[in-house]
Scaffold this motif. Sequence first.
Motif, PDB file in Angstrom:
ATOM      1  N   SER A  10       0.834  -1.195   0.000  1.00 16.58           N
ATOM      2  CA  SER A  10       0.000   0.000   0.000  1.00 16.58           C
ATOM      3  C   SER A  10       0.875   1.253   0.000  1.00 16.58           C
ATOM      4  O   SER A  10       2.092   1.192   0.212  1.00 16.58           O
ATOM      5  N   LYS A  11       0.249   2.414  -0.227  1.00 16.71           N
ATOM      6  CA  LYS A  11       0.967   3.679  -0.136  1.00 16.71           C
ATOM      7  C   LYS A  11       1.333   3.955   1.323  1.00 16.71           C
ATOM      8  O   LYS A  11       0.741   3.415   2.244  1.00 16.71           O
ATOM      9  N   THR A  12       2.339   4.801   1.502  1.00 13.29           N
ATOM     10  CA  THR A  12       2.736   5.213   2.841  1.00 13.29           C
ATOM     11  C   THR A  12       2.567   6.725   2.969  1.00 13.29           C
ATOM     12  O   THR A  12       2.643   7.446   1.969  1.00 13.29           O
ATOM     13  N   ASN A  13       2.332   7.189   4.175  1.00 15.82           N
ATOM     14  CA  ASN A  13       2.178   8.621   4.426  1.00 15.82           C
ATOM     15  C   ASN A  13       3.516   9.231   4.838  1.00 15.82           C
ATOM     16  O   ASN A  13       4.204   8.690   5.715  1.00 15.82           O
ATOM     17  N   VAL A  14       3.880  10.341   4.210  1.00 17.10           N
ATOM     18  CA  VAL A  14       5.141  11.013   4.514  1.00 17.10           C
ATOM     19  C   VAL A  14       4.838  12.405   5.062  1.00 17.10           C
ATOM     20  O   VAL A  14       3.801  12.989   4.788  1.00 17.10           O
ATOM     21  N   ASP A  15       5.786  12.925   5.839  1.00 20.83           N
ATOM     22  CA  ASP A  15       5.594  14.213   6.513  1.00 20.83           C
ATOM     23  C   ASP A  15       6.052  15.348   5.610  1.00 20.83           C
ATOM     24  O   ASP A  15       7.004  16.082   5.926  1.00 20.83           O
ATOM     25  N   ARG A  16       5.404  15.489   4.466  1.00 17.51           N
ATOM     26  CA  ARG A  16       5.681  16.570   3.536  1.00 17.51           C
ATOM     27  C   ARG A  16       4.483  16.734   2.596  1.00 17.51           C
ATOM     28  O   ARG A  16       3.704  15.792   2.409  1.00 17.51           O
ATOM     29  N   THR A  17       4.338  17.899   2.018  1.00 17.55           N
ATOM     30  CA  THR A  17       3.192  18.165   1.145  1.00 17.55           C
ATOM     31  C   THR A  17       3.492  17.872  -0.315  1.00 17.55           C
ATOM     32  O   THR A  17       2.577  17.755  -1.130  1.00 17.55           O
ATOM     33  N   ASN A  18       4.775  17.756  -0.645  1.00 17.38           N
ATOM     34  CA  ASN A  18       5.157  17.396  -2.017  1.00 17.38           C
ATOM     35  C   ASN A  18       6.552  16.796  -1.989  1.00 17.38           C
ATOM     36  O   ASN A  18       7.319  16.994  -1.035  1.00 17.38           O
ATOM     37  N   TYR A  19       6.887  16.092  -3.041  1.00 13.50           N
ATOM     38  CA  TYR A  19       8.208  15.472  -3.127  1.00 13.50           C
ATOM     39  C   TYR A  19       8.533  15.232  -4.596  1.00 13.50           C
ATOM     40  O   TYR A  19       7.641  15.147  -5.459  1.00 13.50           O
ATOM     41  N   TYR A  20       9.817  15.135  -4.892  1.00 12.28           N
ATOM     42  CA  TYR A  20      10.287  14.925  -6.258  1.00 12.28           C
ATOM     43  C   TYR A  20      10.818  13.511  -6.380  1.00 12.28           C
ATOM     44  O   TYR A  20      11.733  13.118  -5.661  1.00 12.28           O
ATOM     45  N   THR A  21      10.245  12.745  -7.272  1.00 11.70           N
ATOM     46  CA  THR A  21      10.626  11.337  -7.416  1.00 11.70           C
ATOM     47  C   THR A  21      11.819  11.140  -8.328  1.00 11.70           C
ATOM     48  O   THR A  21      12.394  10.065  -8.391  1.00 11.70           O
ATOM     49  N   GLY A  22      12.206  12.189  -9.063  1.00  9.02           N
ATOM     50  CA  GLY A  22      13.239  12.054 -10.074  1.00  9.02           C
ATOM     51  C   GLY A  22      12.670  12.230 -11.460  1.00  9.02           C
ATOM     52  O   GLY A  22      13.398  12.520 -12.418  1.00  9.02           O
ATOM     53  N   ASN A  23      11.357  12.030 -11.583  1.00 10.30           N
ATOM     54  CA  ASN A  23      10.666  12.224 -12.853  1.00 10.30           C
ATOM     55  C   ASN A  23       9.748  13.442 -12.827  1.00 10.30           C
ATOM     56  O   ASN A  23       9.647  14.169 -13.818  1.00 10.30           O
ATOM     57  N   GLU A  24       9.067  13.660 -11.703  1.00  7.79           N
ATOM     58  CA  GLU A  24       8.131  14.763 -11.594  1.00  7.79           C
ATOM     59  C   GLU A  24       7.876  15.075 -10.126  1.00  7.79           C
ATOM     60  O   GLU A  24       8.217  14.288  -9.246  1.00  7.79           O
TER      61      GLU A  24
END
Length: 304
Positions: free
Chosen positions: A181-195
């Motif tokens: 499943s997806k996991t929750n991270v403590d940030r509102t956005n993140y860069y995966t390397g593609n977008e």
Amino acid sequence: MKKHLLTLTCLCYLLFSPKISFSQTTQDGLMMAKKELCLVLNYDKESWNKYWEGDRLRDNPNIGTFTSRSASFMAAYGINEKINVFAVLPYIENEASAGTMTGLKGVQDLSIAAKYKFYTYKKLRFYGVIGASVPVTDYVPDFLPFSIGLHSKTASARLIIHQLLPHGFHITAQGGYIARSKTNVDRTNYYTGNEIEYSHEMAVPDQVSTSLRVGINKKAVLAEAFIDNIRATTGTDIRRYDMPLPANKMDWTRVGLFVTWHTPIKHFSVNGHFSHVVAGRNVGKVEASYGAQLQYIVDFKKKK
């Protein structure tokens, strides 16, 4: 109790600590007898000072040598001669020898599984395994490699083929799929390397698991050599000189050996195991992973 019934090894799929994740009996060709409960205490330790950033092997002076230790309690029960059930709960500590980042520790995910022997032909046996895991504490997943896990629920299915050979030898092959499943991270956005992703939810790649085991079972000793492989179905590479993400593609190949000694004490066994990561992507190059465990069988069958 038959002396070859059970060998358990702690496992947890951790980024940068690519251990085998669940009890060894969910991957072998052995079954417990009806109404037997096996209780296991397991300890593992592994370390690395190089890791793969994508397919590039590098070191990091801000980490130095990374060390992961885990202690697990496991239980396995024989419902009948064809169905066994398993549960494992690990406690994990991660730390580094250099830099200023503090390691993390805590109880990780509760894993359960059921194993079914559905077909036998002479000395050839077929098993199916289904399993699931769920985080039991609110640990941080987005601080890799120090995170003790990915805080992602999983569901898995596996097919096992076990062939008995002359003189006590055997060979076991297995393949399975692990959905995450997806996991929750403590940030509102993140860069995966593609977008850029504008979300606090991060996709964790599913995994395909395969292994091959060759062993021998003689009197009081069971020994087995293995090669395990994990391939993520999706995911991105760690960006150059950046920290890893739960969304990264995590692949590894591990070779190893474990030996179980069934002691003269009735129902009591001791296990030792060693492994080494020979190839990987976005994981630590573990040079030495080793552990030991104590096993005790409780027999609930009525004595005649």
